[in-house]
Design a protein around this motif. Sequence first.
Motif, PDB file in Angstrom:
ATOM      1  N   ASP A   1       0.836  -1.200   0.000  1.00  0.00           N
ATOM      2  CA  ASP A   1       0.000   0.000   0.000  1.00  0.00           C
ATOM      3  C   ASP A   1       0.868   1.246   0.000  1.00  0.00           C
ATOM      4  OD1 ASP A   1      -2.323  -1.513   0.070  1.00  0.00           O
ATOM      5  OD2 ASP A   1      -2.357  -1.567   2.269  1.00  0.00           O
ATOM      6  N   LEU A   2       0.281   2.346  -0.494  1.00  0.00           N
ATOM      7  CA  LEU A   2       0.949   3.632  -0.544  1.00  0.00           C
ATOM      8  C   LEU A   2       0.217   4.632   0.346  1.00  0.00           C
ATOM      9  CD1 LEU A   2       1.571   3.830  -4.394  1.00  0.00           C
ATOM     10  CD2 LEU A   2       3.221   3.168  -2.630  1.00  0.00           C
ATOM     11  N   GLY A   3       0.928   5.647   0.754  1.00  0.00           N
ATOM     12  CA  GLY A   3       0.319   6.699   1.567  1.00  0.00           C
ATOM     13  C   GLY A   3       1.093   7.992   1.415  1.00  0.00           C
ATOM     14  N   TYR A   4       0.549   9.070   2.038  1.00  0.00           N
ATOM     15  CA  TYR A   4       1.211  10.376   1.987  1.00  0.00           C
ATOM     16  C   TYR A   4       0.599  11.233   3.083  1.00  0.00           C
ATOM     17  CZ  TYR A   4       3.312  14.554  -0.055  1.00  0.00           C
ATOM     18  OH  TYR A   4       4.055  15.690  -0.268  1.00  0.00           O
TER      19      TYR A   4
ATOM     20  N   ARG B   1      -1.969   9.537  -9.522  1.00  0.00           N
ATOM     21  CA  ARG B   1      -2.458  10.342  -8.399  1.00  0.00           C
ATOM     22  C   ARG B   1      -3.563   9.581  -7.665  1.00  0.00           C
ATOM     23  NH1 ARG B   1      -2.759  15.983  -7.151  1.00  0.00           N
ATOM     24  NH2 ARG B   1      -4.654  16.540  -5.987  1.00  0.00           N
ATOM     25  N   ASN B   2      -3.442   9.534  -6.345  1.00  0.00           N
ATOM     26  CA  ASN B   2      -4.394   8.872  -5.436  1.00  0.00           C
ATOM     27  C   ASN B   2      -4.462   7.353  -5.630  1.00  0.00           C
ATOM     28  OD1 ASN B   2      -5.216  11.176  -4.002  1.00  0.00           O
ATOM     29  ND2 ASN B   2      -6.738  11.714  -5.579  1.00  0.00           N
ATOM     30  N   GLN B   3      -3.464   6.805  -6.258  1.00  0.00           N
ATOM     31  CA  GLN B   3      -3.386   5.340  -6.348  1.00  0.00           C
ATOM     32  C   GLN B   3      -2.861   4.810  -5.019  1.00  0.00           C
ATOM     33  OE1 GLN B   3      -1.544   3.787  -9.907  1.00  0.00           O
ATOM     34  NE2 GLN B   3      -0.908   1.885  -8.886  1.00  0.00           N
ATOM     35  N   GLY B   4      -3.628   3.957  -4.391  1.00  0.00           N
ATOM     36  CA  GLY B   4      -3.324   3.539  -3.025  1.00  0.00           C
ATOM     37  C   GLY B   4      -2.540   2.249  -2.896  1.00  0.00           C
ATOM     38  N   SER B   5      -2.159   1.628  -4.007  1.00  0.00           N
ATOM     39  CA  SER B   5      -1.386   0.388  -3.937  1.00  0.00           C
ATOM     40  C   SER B   5      -0.494   0.261  -5.172  1.00  0.00           C
ATOM     41  CB  SER B   5      -2.310  -0.825  -3.827  1.00  0.00           C
ATOM     42  OG  SER B   5      -3.119  -0.944  -4.988  1.00  0.00           O
ATOM     43  N   TYR B   6       0.429  -0.685  -5.122  1.00  0.00           N
ATOM     44  CA  TYR B   6       1.354  -0.911  -6.237  1.00  0.00           C
ATOM     45  C   TYR B   6       1.730  -2.385  -6.262  1.00  0.00           C
ATOM     46  CZ  TYR B   6       5.230  -1.853  -3.124  1.00  0.00           C
ATOM     47  OH  TYR B   6       6.036  -2.455  -2.194  1.00  0.00           O
ATOM     48  N   GLN B   7       2.310  -2.797  -7.370  1.00  0.00           N
ATOM     49  CA  GLN B   7       2.919  -4.123  -7.477  1.00  0.00           C
ATOM     50  C   GLN B   7       4.008  -4.077  -8.528  1.00  0.00           C
ATOM     51  OE1 GLN B   7       0.551  -7.704  -7.069  1.00  0.00           O
ATOM     52  NE2 GLN B   7       1.576  -8.662  -8.807  1.00  0.00           N
TER      53      GLN B   7
ATOM     54  N   ILE C   1      12.402 -10.133   0.806  1.00  0.00           N
ATOM     55  CA  ILE C   1      12.811 -11.323   0.056  1.00  0.00           C
ATOM     56  C   ILE C   1      11.750 -11.661  -0.994  1.00  0.00           C
ATOM     57  CG2 ILE C   1      13.380 -13.769   0.206  1.00  0.00           C
ATOM     58  CD1 ILE C   1      14.337 -13.301   3.040  1.00  0.00           C
ATOM     59  N   VAL C   2      12.200 -11.823  -2.219  1.00  0.00           N
ATOM     60  CA  VAL C   2      11.322 -12.208  -3.326  1.00  0.00           C
ATOM     61  C   VAL C   2      11.608 -13.664  -3.679  1.00  0.00           C
ATOM     62  CG1 VAL C   2      10.717 -11.816  -5.736  1.00  0.00           C
ATOM     63  CG2 VAL C   2      11.154  -9.873  -4.216  1.00  0.00           C
ATOM     64  N   TYR C   3      10.563 -14.490  -3.663  1.00  0.00           N
ATOM     65  CA  TYR C   3      10.695 -15.902  -3.989  1.00  0.00           C
ATOM     66  C   TYR C   3      10.147 -16.166  -5.385  1.00  0.00           C
ATOM     67  CZ  TYR C   3      11.541 -16.491   0.992  1.00  0.00           C
ATOM     68  OH  TYR C   3      12.075 -16.406   2.254  1.00  0.00           O
ATOM     69  N   PRO C   4      10.739 -17.098  -6.099  1.00  0.00           N
ATOM     70  CA  PRO C   4      10.266 -17.397  -7.457  1.00  0.00           C
ATOM     71  C   PRO C   4       8.801 -17.836  -7.451  1.00  0.00           C
ATOM     72  CG  PRO C   4      12.391 -18.445  -7.047  1.00  0.00           C
ATOM     73  CD  PRO C   4      11.902 -17.927  -5.730  1.00  0.00           C
ATOM     74  N   GLY C   5       8.035 -17.229  -8.328  1.00  0.00           N
ATOM     75  CA  GLY C   5       6.636 -17.612  -8.471  1.00  0.00           C
ATOM     76  C   GLY C   5       5.727 -17.132  -7.363  1.00  0.00           C
ATOM     77  N   GLU C   6       6.202 -16.279  -6.459  1.00  0.00           N
ATOM     78  CA  GLU C   6       5.397 -15.816  -5.334  1.00  0.00           C
ATOM     79  C   GLU C   6       5.340 -14.291  -5.298  1.00  0.00           C
ATOM     80  OE1 GLU C   6       6.446 -17.501  -1.584  1.00  0.00           O
ATOM     81  OE2 GLU C   6       6.855 -19.494  -2.413  1.00  0.00           O
ATOM     82  N   VAL C   7       4.303 -13.762  -4.617  1.00  0.00           N
ATOM     83  CA  VAL C   7       4.156 -12.327  -4.413  1.00  0.00           C
ATOM     84  C   VAL C   7       4.430 -12.041  -2.938  1.00  0.00           C
ATOM     85  CG1 VAL C   7       2.615 -10.344  -4.528  1.00  0.00           C
ATOM     86  CG2 VAL C   7       2.453 -12.149  -6.259  1.00  0.00           C
ATOM     87  N   THR C   8       5.442 -11.211  -2.670  1.00  0.00           N
ATOM     88  CA  THR C   8       5.719 -10.776  -1.302  1.00  0.00           C
ATOM     89  C   THR C   8       4.828  -9.567  -1.029  1.00  0.00           C
ATOM     90  OG1 THR C   8       8.000 -11.538  -1.493  1.00  0.00           O
ATOM     91  CG2 THR C   8       7.498 -10.035   0.317  1.00  0.00           C
ATOM     92  N   GLU C   9       3.863  -9.734  -0.128  1.00  0.00           N
ATOM     93  CA  GLU C   9       2.827  -8.728   0.085  1.00  0.00           C
ATOM     94  C   GLU C   9       3.113  -7.863   1.315  1.00  0.00           C
ATOM     95  OE1 GLU C   9      -0.470 -11.438   0.390  1.00  0.00           O
ATOM     96  OE2 GLU C   9      -1.029 -11.106  -1.710  1.00  0.00           O
ATOM     97  N   ASN C  10       2.294  -6.812   1.447  1.00  0.00           N
ATOM     98  CA  ASN C  10       2.320  -5.910   2.612  1.00  0.00           C
ATOM     99  C   ASN C  10       3.660  -5.192   2.776  1.00  0.00           C
ATOM    100  OD1 ASN C  10      -0.350  -6.761   3.331  1.00  0.00           O
ATOM    101  ND2 ASN C  10       0.537  -8.603   4.251  1.00  0.00           N
ATOM    102  N   VAL C  11       4.287  -4.893   1.660  1.00  0.00           N
ATOM    103  CA  VAL C  11       5.521  -4.110   1.681  1.00  0.00           C
ATOM    104  C   VAL C  11       5.113  -2.659   1.413  1.00  0.00           C
ATOM    105  CG1 VAL C  11       7.804  -3.785   0.667  1.00  0.00           C
ATOM    106  CG2 VAL C  11       6.843  -6.084   0.894  1.00  0.00           C
TER     107      VAL C  11
END
Length: 329
Positions: free
Chosen positions: A216-219, A246-252, A299-309
């Motif tokens: 998630d993103l914030g400001y 602008r006002n985008q609250g998440s990223y990947q 840590i990024v694992y192959p084939g997985e999404v590391t979330e809540n960063v």
Amino acid sequence: MSKLNRIQMVLIGILLFIVLTACGLMDLYSEISGDEQESVEEKVQATLTAIESEKGVDPTQAPSPTEALPTVTQTTQATLASSGFIKGSLSYPSEFLPPQRVVAFDVNDFDIYYLTEVQSGSSYQLEVLPGSYYVLAYLINPSQLGAGPDFFAAYSQTVLCGLQAGCDDHSLVPVEVQPGEKMMNIDPIDWYLPPGVDAGWPSDPLKEETGSISGDLGYPSEYIPPMRVVAFDVNSTGYYYVDTLRNQGSYQIDRLPAGTYLVLAFIREEGPDISSGYSQFVICGMTVDCSDHSLVDVIVYPGEVTENVDPVDFYAPPGEADWPEDPTQ
């Protein structure tokens, strides 16, 4: 001639007639029976000949034993005789031994390999074709152990050296396998390759090469400005980024090579020239009791999404946090 003699002659003639008649009938029966028996035999033989002709077999020749096809057992034994075996022990630098995937790579083509998975136990065995191989061991579930995706072991010169201080050669040792040979004590237990060092070790062939980071993103305002979220590879100068609106609250960030990263968000196009990071301050909860602004390894694992960063730490005092700058500027 007396009357008695004539009667005897008549009786003898009648008896002779009966005998001759009986003999003739027997010969006739024999002839008829022989003809019928010969006819039946000829019919049976003709039928058998027709059947064998349909099969393409000459009924007049017996099959030769040397022309028999090999049995399944003979074929299996021949296959086993042409194979070899690699055997060894497993280890892990901890108090337990996690499940591992042992892979023998053809030294000339890493796309050719043999593998086995050891869910429990401290030994393994691989059946391989004759050739030269490198042997490595991979954690089957590294993310569950909190281990890095590039943390695996090998049968290397360090193993032959005894895994002692001063054993710094981590180059792979080729294992030569001959037909029917068992190569023993091939132990892929060198877990000590320094981070960032390239010793030519191939990656786990069953794992995807890339993963993702999301959060998630914030400001500290009533809106979120457009941002550039950057993932910095801690073991190189490489980086990967994605731009948000602008006002985008998440990223990947996708297609990240497996590894360890630091994540920061930079304001772009508008607003002050400041950045925010995913830091210990974020993990602490960003309260008055939180004062550590050091960045957190992701840590990024192959084939997985590391979330809540979530790179939302805008509160590091100037000059206190040694964060990298925007590499795209």
